[in-house]
Design an enzyme around this catalytic site. Structure first.
Site, mmCIF file in Angstrom:
data_model
loop_
_atom_site.group_PDB
_atom_site.id
_atom_site.type_symbol
_atom_site.label_atom_id
_atom_site.label_comp_id
_atom_site.label_asym_id
_atom_site.label_seq_id
_atom_site.Cartn_x
_atom_site.Cartn_y
_atom_site.Cartn_z
ATOM 1 C CG ASN A 7 -34.962 -87.311 5.710
ATOM 2 O OD1 ASN A 7 -34.161 -87.248 5.071
ATOM 3 N ND2 ASN A 7 -34.485 -87.702 6.870
ATOM 4 C CG ASP A 9 -31.251 -86.692 4.721
ATOM 5 O OD1 ASP A 9 -31.236 -85.441 4.722
ATOM 6 O OD2 ASP A 9 -31.003 -87.456 5.419
ATOM 7 C CG HIS A 10 -32.588 -89.929 -0.270
ATOM 8 N ND1 HIS A 10 -31.037 -90.320 -0.149
ATOM 9 C CD2 HIS A 10 -33.178 -91.080 1.049
ATOM 10 C CE1 HIS A 10 -31.663 -91.358 0.771
ATOM 11 N NE2 HIS A 10 -32.307 -91.923 1.339
ATOM 12 N NE ARG A 18 -23.024 -87.042 -13.666
ATOM 13 C CZ ARG A 18 -23.744 -86.927 -14.847
ATOM 14 N NH1 ARG A 18 -23.760 -86.432 -15.420
ATOM 15 N NH2 ARG A 18 -23.709 -88.600 -15.284
ATOM 16 C CG HIS A 43 -28.540 -87.278 9.090
ATOM 17 N ND1 HIS A 43 -28.590 -88.782 8.996
ATOM 18 C CD2 HIS A 43 -28.149 -86.391 9.427
ATOM 19 C CE1 HIS A 43 -27.687 -88.947 9.748
ATOM 20 N NE2 HIS A 43 -27.151 -88.403 9.923
ATOM 21 N NE ARG A 45 -24.686 -90.117 6.816
ATOM 22 C CZ ARG A 45 -25.122 -91.428 7.640
ATOM 23 N NH1 ARG A 45 -26.591 -91.701 7.560
ATOM 24 N NH2 ARG A 45 -25.068 -92.317 8.095
ATOM 25 N NE ARG A 49 -23.022 -91.693 3.452
ATOM 26 C CZ ARG A 49 -23.492 -92.886 4.347
ATOM 27 N NH1 ARG A 49 -24.949 -94.217 3.640
ATOM 28 N NH2 ARG A 49 -22.511 -92.891 5.272
ATOM 29 C CD GLU A 70 -33.467 -87.637 10.398
ATOM 30 O OE1 GLU A 70 -31.797 -88.158 9.558
ATOM 31 O OE2 GLU A 70 -33.697 -88.039 10.082
ATOM 32 C CB THR A 100 -30.460 -95.032 5.477
ATOM 33 O OG1 THR A 100 -31.211 -94.722 6.557
ATOM 34 C CG2 THR A 100 -30.795 -97.214 6.021
ATOM 35 C CB THR A 101 -30.196 -94.473 10.381
ATOM 36 O OG1 THR A 101 -29.952 -92.619 10.145
ATOM 37 C CG2 THR A 101 -29.731 -93.489 12.047
ATOM 38 C CD GLU A 151 -37.528 -89.769 13.890
ATOM 39 O OE1 GLU A 151 -37.112 -88.696 14.070
ATOM 40 O OE2 GLU A 151 -37.481 -89.804 12.802
ATOM 41 C CG HIS A 190 -35.134 -95.519 9.019
ATOM 42 N ND1 HIS A 190 -34.760 -96.043 8.676
ATOM 43 C CD2 HIS A 190 -34.278 -94.345 9.306
ATOM 44 C CE1 HIS A 190 -33.782 -96.564 8.030
ATOM 45 N NE2 HIS A 190 -33.443 -95.517 8.929
HETATM 46 N N1 PXP Z 1 -35.900 -90.397 10.955
HETATM 47 C C1 PXP Z 1 -34.354 -90.873 11.144
HETATM 48 C C2 PXP Z 1 -33.691 -90.369 11.994
HETATM 49 C C3 PXP Z 1 -33.704 -90.944 9.877
HETATM 50 O O1 PXP Z 1 -32.588 -90.996 10.449
HETATM 51 C C4 PXP Z 1 -34.044 -91.227 8.597
HETATM 52 C C5 PXP Z 1 -33.430 -91.516 7.565
HETATM 53 O O2 PXP Z 1 -32.622 -90.539 7.318
HETATM 54 C C6 PXP Z 1 -35.446 -90.976 8.160
HETATM 55 C C7 PXP Z 1 -36.356 -90.770 10.213
HETATM 56 C C8 PXP Z 1 -36.332 -91.595 6.939
HETATM 57 O O3 PXP Z 1 -36.306 -92.152 7.080
HETATM 58 P P1 PXP Z 1 -36.555 -92.681 5.507
HETATM 59 O O4 PXP Z 1 -35.528 -92.646 4.701
HETATM 60 O O5 PXP Z 1 -36.925 -94.299 5.719
HETATM 61 O O6 PXP Z 1 -38.170 -92.376 5.115
#
Ligand code: PXP
Length: 243
Positions: A7, A9-10, A18, A43, A45, A49, A70, A100-101, A151, A190
């Site tokens: 994932n 996202d980060h 920025r 994801h 969102r 974000r 996601e 987070t979720t 999941e 997660h």
């Molecule tokens: N699975 C789902 C459905 C999520 O929403 C997330 C967080 O975005 C993750 C997995 C990954 O979680 P983590 O960033 O804690 O590894």
């Protein structure tokens, strides 16, 4: 052994700090794939974000493995998924104020919406997963609406310690078997990290692990290539002898 979906996202979270163009999640996806990731998860969102609409569209053109989107169960997000056509979607609950979720989808409570939207996504060729707590009622609802996967939310397991952690692992094990009996395929994710991933990777019937924060955090210190390879090594060396 389950496949590793990273994932990213980060990576986008850092860019959005920025509102500039770096670091680029698309470049991160390429590096993850070169390091052996089996899939890329993002994801989109509602508040945008981190991942932006353009990221998703470019990733659809560039990801060579599996693109997993996601999304919240809203008309807007379903419309975007049907337009972009990722390989998979994972329907998640979404709250504006959360970091987070936080929990799994209350699939029983939104069953009518799922029964309407899941077939539309599947008819478009998208595999559909529901992010659920390891609870029988959520798994039953996922089967009822025709989802391909659940999941399993591993957050409670990740946050627990001692006996409680053992119990959470048992709950995941029972849920993976229960979902399989219902004909559902099983993913998990997660809160998974380099220390807690192996017990989850050894669960029965598990196909994909979605892991974000731990890998991207490690990547800041040792590089994305090494961070992904290390996680793959942990997953591949998990002890599945009790399956
Ligand atoms: N699975 C789902 C459905 C999520 O929403 C997330 C967080 O975005 C993750 C997995 C990954 O979680 P983590 O960033 O804690 O590894």
């Amino acid at each position: 052994m389950p496949r590793l979906h990273v994932n990213i996202d980060h990576v986008a979270t850092l860019r959005q700090a920025r509102r500039e163009s770096q670091p680029d999640p698309v470049a991160a996806a390429v590096l993850c794939e070169l390091a052996g990731a089996n899939g890329i998860t993002v994801h989109l969102r509602e508040d945008r974000r981190h991942i932006q609409d353009r990221d998703l569209r470019v990733l659809k053109e560039t990801v060579k493995t599996t693109l997993n989107m996601e999304l919240a169960l809203t008309e807007e997000m379903i419309g975007i998924a049907l337009d972009v056509l990722p390989d998979e979607v994972c329907i998640v609950p979404e709250k504006r104020e959360e970091l987070t979720t936080e929990g799994g989808l209350d699939a029983a409570a939104c069953l009518a919406d799922l029964e309407r939207e899941v077939p539309r996504l599947r008819e478009a060729g998208i595999a559909v997963s529901l992010f659920v707590d390891p609870e029988p009622s959520a798994i039953e609802a996922a089967a009822k609406c025709g989802a391909d996967f659940v999941e399993l939310h591993t957050g409670c397991y990740a946050n627990a310690s001692g006996v409680e952690k053992e119990n959470e692992l048992k709950r995941l094990d029972t849920s993976a078997r229960y979902a399989h009996e219902f004909g559902l395929r099983v993913n998990a994710g997660h809160g998974l990290d380099y220390d807690n991933v192996q017990a989850v990777a050894a669960l029965p019937f598990l196909e994909e692990l979605n892991i974000g924060h731990a890998i991207i955090s490690r990547a800041v210190l040792i590089g994305l290539d090494s961070a992904v390879r290390e996680m793959q090594d942990r997953i591949l060396s998990a002890d599945t002898s009790e399956e």
